[in-house]
Write an enzyme that holds these catalytic residues in place. Structure first.
Site, PDB file in Angstrom:
ATOM      1  N   ASP A   1       0.058 -32.550  42.461  1.00 43.30           N
ATOM      2  CA  ASP A   1       0.893 -32.644  41.116  1.00 43.30           C
ATOM      3  C   ASP A   1       2.027 -33.469  41.199  1.00 43.30           C
ATOM      4  OD1 ASP A   1       1.659 -29.521  39.617  1.00 43.30           O
ATOM      5  OD2 ASP A   1       3.060 -31.154  39.283  1.00 43.30           O
TER       6      ASP A   1
ATOM      7  N   ASP B   1       0.080 -38.588  39.875  1.00 37.77           N
ATOM      8  CA  ASP B   1      -0.039 -38.554  38.509  1.00 37.77           C
ATOM      9  C   ASP B   1      -1.305 -38.573  37.928  1.00 37.77           C
ATOM     10  OD1 ASP B   1       0.348 -39.160  35.729  1.00 37.77           O
ATOM     11  OD2 ASP B   1       1.703 -40.587  35.914  1.00 37.77           O
ATOM     12  N   VAL B   2      -1.714 -37.760  37.449  1.00 38.07           N
ATOM     13  CA  VAL B   2      -3.417 -37.762  37.032  1.00 38.07           C
ATOM     14  C   VAL B   2      -3.597 -38.628  36.121  1.00 38.07           C
ATOM     15  CG1 VAL B   2      -3.896 -35.427  37.768  1.00 38.07           C
ATOM     16  CG2 VAL B   2      -3.330 -35.798  35.374  1.00 38.07           C
TER      17      VAL B   2
ATOM     18  N   ASN C   1      -6.665 -29.131  36.510  1.00 36.54           N
ATOM     19  CA  ASN C   1      -5.928 -28.243  35.788  1.00 36.54           C
ATOM     20  C   ASN C   1      -4.474 -28.734  35.069  1.00 36.54           C
ATOM     21  OD1 ASN C   1      -4.603 -25.323  35.370  1.00 36.54           O
ATOM     22  ND2 ASN C   1      -3.265 -26.619  36.864  1.00 36.54           N
TER      23      ASN C   1
ATOM     24  N   TYR D   1      -3.118 -32.142  20.817  1.00 36.75           N
ATOM     25  CA  TYR D   1      -3.339 -30.906  22.043  1.00 36.75           C
ATOM     26  C   TYR D   1      -4.838 -30.432  21.855  1.00 36.75           C
ATOM     27  CZ  TYR D   1      -3.394 -27.016  25.433  1.00 36.75           C
ATOM     28  OH  TYR D   1      -3.417 -26.292  26.337  1.00 36.75           O
TER      29      TYR D   1
ATOM     30  N   LYS E   1      -8.250 -30.718  24.563  1.00 36.14           N
ATOM     31  CA  LYS E   1      -8.785 -30.065  25.001  1.00 36.14           C
ATOM     32  C   LYS E   1     -10.322 -29.865  24.615  1.00 36.14           C
ATOM     33  CE  LYS E   1      -5.585 -28.468  27.929  1.00 36.14           C
ATOM     34  NZ  LYS E   1      -5.733 -28.680  29.340  1.00 36.14           N
TER      35      LYS E   1
ATOM     36  N   THR F   1       2.806 -18.388  31.806  1.00 35.10           N
ATOM     37  CA  THR F   1       3.048 -19.457  32.735  1.00 35.10           C
ATOM     38  C   THR F   1       4.166 -20.066  32.376  1.00 35.10           C
ATOM     39  OG1 THR F   1       1.831 -21.166  31.745  1.00 35.10           O
ATOM     40  CG2 THR F   1       0.664 -19.729  33.238  1.00 35.10           C
TER      41      THR F   1
HETATM   42  N1  LIG Z   1      -0.715 -21.191  29.965  1.00 30.83           N
HETATM   43  C1  LIG Z   1      -1.429 -20.929  29.012  1.00 30.83           C
HETATM   44  O1  LIG Z   1      -1.420 -20.233  28.001  1.00 30.83           O
HETATM   45  C2  LIG Z   1      -2.711 -22.099  28.802  1.00 30.83           C
HETATM   46  C3  LIG Z   1      -3.548 -21.769  27.563  1.00 30.83           C
HETATM   47  C4  LIG Z   1      -4.738 -22.648  27.723  1.00 30.83           C
HETATM   48  C5  LIG Z   1      -4.842 -23.725  28.414  1.00 30.83           C
HETATM   49  N2  LIG Z   1      -3.986 -24.076  29.546  1.00 30.83           N
HETATM   50  C6  LIG Z   1      -4.124 -25.030  30.140  1.00 30.83           C
HETATM   51  O2  LIG Z   1      -4.018 -24.701  31.645  1.00 30.83           O
HETATM   52  C7  LIG Z   1      -3.514 -25.890  32.384  1.00 30.83           C
HETATM   53  C8  LIG Z   1      -2.123 -25.423  33.269  1.00 30.83           C
HETATM   54  O3  LIG Z   1      -1.371 -24.914  32.317  1.00 30.83           O
HETATM   55  P1  LIG Z   1      -0.050 -23.765  32.990  1.00 30.83           P
HETATM   56  O4  LIG Z   1       0.251 -22.988  31.800  1.00 30.83           O
HETATM   57  O5  LIG Z   1      -0.328 -23.207  34.260  1.00 30.83           O
HETATM   58  O6  LIG Z   1       1.321 -25.079  33.050  1.00 30.83           O
HETATM   59  P2  LIG Z   1       2.288 -25.385  33.886  1.00 30.83           P
HETATM   60  O7  LIG Z   1       3.379 -25.924  33.068  1.00 30.83           O
HETATM   61  O8  LIG Z   1       2.779 -24.025  34.647  1.00 30.83           O
HETATM   62  O9  LIG Z   1       1.575 -25.989  35.128  1.00 30.83           O
HETATM   63  C9  LIG Z   1       1.001 -27.476  34.647  1.00 30.83           C
HETATM   64  C10 LIG Z   1       1.324 -28.399  36.205  1.00 30.83           C
HETATM   65  O10 LIG Z   1       0.681 -29.551  35.648  1.00 30.83           O
HETATM   66  C11 LIG Z   1       1.711 -30.341  36.109  1.00 30.83           C
HETATM   67  N3  LIG Z   1       1.296 -31.696  35.745  1.00 30.83           N
HETATM   68  C12 LIG Z   1       1.795 -32.087  34.548  1.00 30.83           C
HETATM   69  N4  LIG Z   1       1.370 -33.308  34.145  1.00 30.83           N
HETATM   70  C13 LIG Z   1       0.916 -33.882  35.257  1.00 30.83           C
HETATM   71  C14 LIG Z   1       0.427 -35.332  35.802  1.00 30.83           C
HETATM   72  N5  LIG Z   1       0.406 -36.324  34.870  1.00 30.83           N
HETATM   73  N6  LIG Z   1      -0.145 -35.437  36.998  1.00 30.83           N
HETATM   74  C15 LIG Z   1      -0.219 -34.206  37.851  1.00 30.83           C
HETATM   75  N7  LIG Z   1       0.268 -32.895  37.574  1.00 30.83           N
HETATM   76  C16 LIG Z   1       0.961 -32.995  36.296  1.00 30.83           C
HETATM   77  C17 LIG Z   1       2.912 -30.019  36.118  1.00 30.83           C
HETATM   78  O11 LIG Z   1       4.221 -30.388  37.054  1.00 30.83           O
HETATM   79  C18 LIG Z   1       2.786 -28.457  36.376  1.00 30.83           C
HETATM   80  O12 LIG Z   1       3.106 -28.096  37.566  1.00 30.83           O
HETATM   81  C19 LIG Z   1      -3.221 -26.907  31.462  1.00 30.83           C
HETATM   82  O13 LIG Z   1      -4.156 -27.830  31.505  1.00 30.83           O
HETATM   83  C20 LIG Z   1      -2.872 -26.165  30.088  1.00 30.83           C
HETATM   84  O14 LIG Z   1      -3.328 -26.958  29.007  1.00 30.83           O
HETATM   85  C21 LIG Z   1      -2.813 -22.960  29.497  1.00 30.83           C
END
Ligand SMILES: NC(=O)c1ccc[n+]([C@@H]2O[C@H](COP(=O)([O-])OP(=O)(O)OC[C@H]3O[C@@H](n4cnc5c(N)ncnc54)[C@H](O)[C@@H]3O)[C@@H](O)[C@H]2O)c1
Length: 263
Positions: free
Chosen positions: A51, A77-78, A104, A170, A174, A205
């Site tokens: 992360d 940083d991915v 993720n 976005y 996706k 989240t």
């Molecule tokens: N929460 C939702 O409703 C939802 C719905 C559909 C898809 N998603 C997808 O699920 C995944 C996780 O989402 P979440 O809700 O748990 O979000 P979150 O913000 O709680 O967690 C995301 C994590 O990714 C990390 N991150 C961001 N950019 C980064 C980078 N460049 N390198 C490394 N780490 C990085 C952040 O620091 C964070 O810890 C995402 O890909 C999001 O698009 C979430």
């Protein structure tokens, strides 16, 4: 007696057997990634949390080490090729292999009309949500090819399957994740590497807290036939299943985890 929630997770489900497996979770310091890291650690995996948020990642790794044995945090940083290469290198150095990888890490977008979105928004979102998955898979697959086996789960979104108003970038990122997933799945299944994706709906989240705030409960009621928001643990269960040998004949799927929203 029946539980009030007929879909509640049972405490008696069969173990997924991740004993001694090495699992890499990007974006593992929060939300869905954190729930996945925790579940895999509980099931016996040695988890690498990648992360860009160092404090949260270090704290989680320390807790998982304390509760379950081994866990490692690697600041990553991915969207940056050298950072992803260093992450995979460090994982191999510490644990010798990668059995499963969960891509993720992702960013959300402030809703905006397509004609008003900036090039900077496009670059920022695509760098993490799409390029990040592509870069991560490149390095993970190279490591898995050496072992002749592995499982990758990419985290797309319900918005990877259908369009969403005012979220074009976005949505495109996706949809792109599903394209990468399907294509890579076909290329690498013959090498013993299974690649799949999950498509979460609205999940509680920090990501959605930030986006919807107080409007969240009302939005959740109308969002899907279950009439509620999902929990990160419910997505983690599906990810863990796709990573496990229980899903040994499952390749290239885009699994909605959305309370029926897409249906
Ligand atoms: N929460 C939702 O409703 C939802 C719905 C559909 C898809 N998603 C997808 O699920 C995944 C996780 O989402 P979440 O809700 O748990 O979000 P979150 O913000 O709680 O967690 C995301 C994590 O990714 C990390 N991150 C961001 N950019 C980064 C980078 N460049 N390198 C490394 N780490 C990085 C952040 O620091 C964070 O810890 C995402 O890909 C999001 O698009 C979430």
């Amino acid at each position: 007696m029946l539980s009030t929630n007929p879909f509640a997770l049972s405490d008696t489900r069969a173990p997924l057997y991740f004993s001694d497996k090495v699992a890499l979770v990007t974006g593992g310091a929060s939300g869905i990634g954190m729930a996945t890291a925790e579940l895999l650690a509980r099931e016996g995996a040695r988890v690498v949390i990648a992360d860009r948020c160092r404090d949260d990642g270090e704290e989680l790794a320390a807790r998982l080490r304390h509760e379950y044995g081994q866990a490692l945090f690697v600041e990553t940083d991915v969207g940056c090729a050298s950072s992803v290469q260093a992450l995979v290198g460090r994982t191999l150095l510490e644990y010798g292999r990668i059995d499963c990888a969960i891509n993720n890490a992702g960013l959300s977008e402030t809703p905006v009309d397509l004609i008003d979105a900036s090039g900077e928004q496009w670059e920022r979102l695509m760098a993490v949500n799409l390029r990040g998955v592509w870069l991560s898979m490149q390095h993970q697959i190279r490591a898995m090819l050496d072992a002749g086996r592995g499982a990758i789960v990419n985290v797309s979104s319900r918005t990877g399957l259908v369009g969403k108003p005012r979220l074009a970038i976005y949505t495109a990122s996706k949809h792109g994740v599903l394209g990468l997933t399907r294509s890579a799945a076909i290329d690498y299944a013959p090498h013993g590497i299974r690649i799949n994706a999950v498509c979460p709906g609205l999940i509680h989240t920090p990501f959605v807290e930030q986006k919807f705030g107080d409007g969240l409960p009302e939005l959740a009621r109308t969002m899907n036939p279950l009439g509620r928001i999902g929990r990160p643990e419910e997505v983690a269960e599906c990810i863990a299943w796709l990573c496990s040998d229980a899903a040994s004949f499952v390749v290239g799927v885009s699994l909605p985890v959305d309370g029926g929203a897409v249906a």
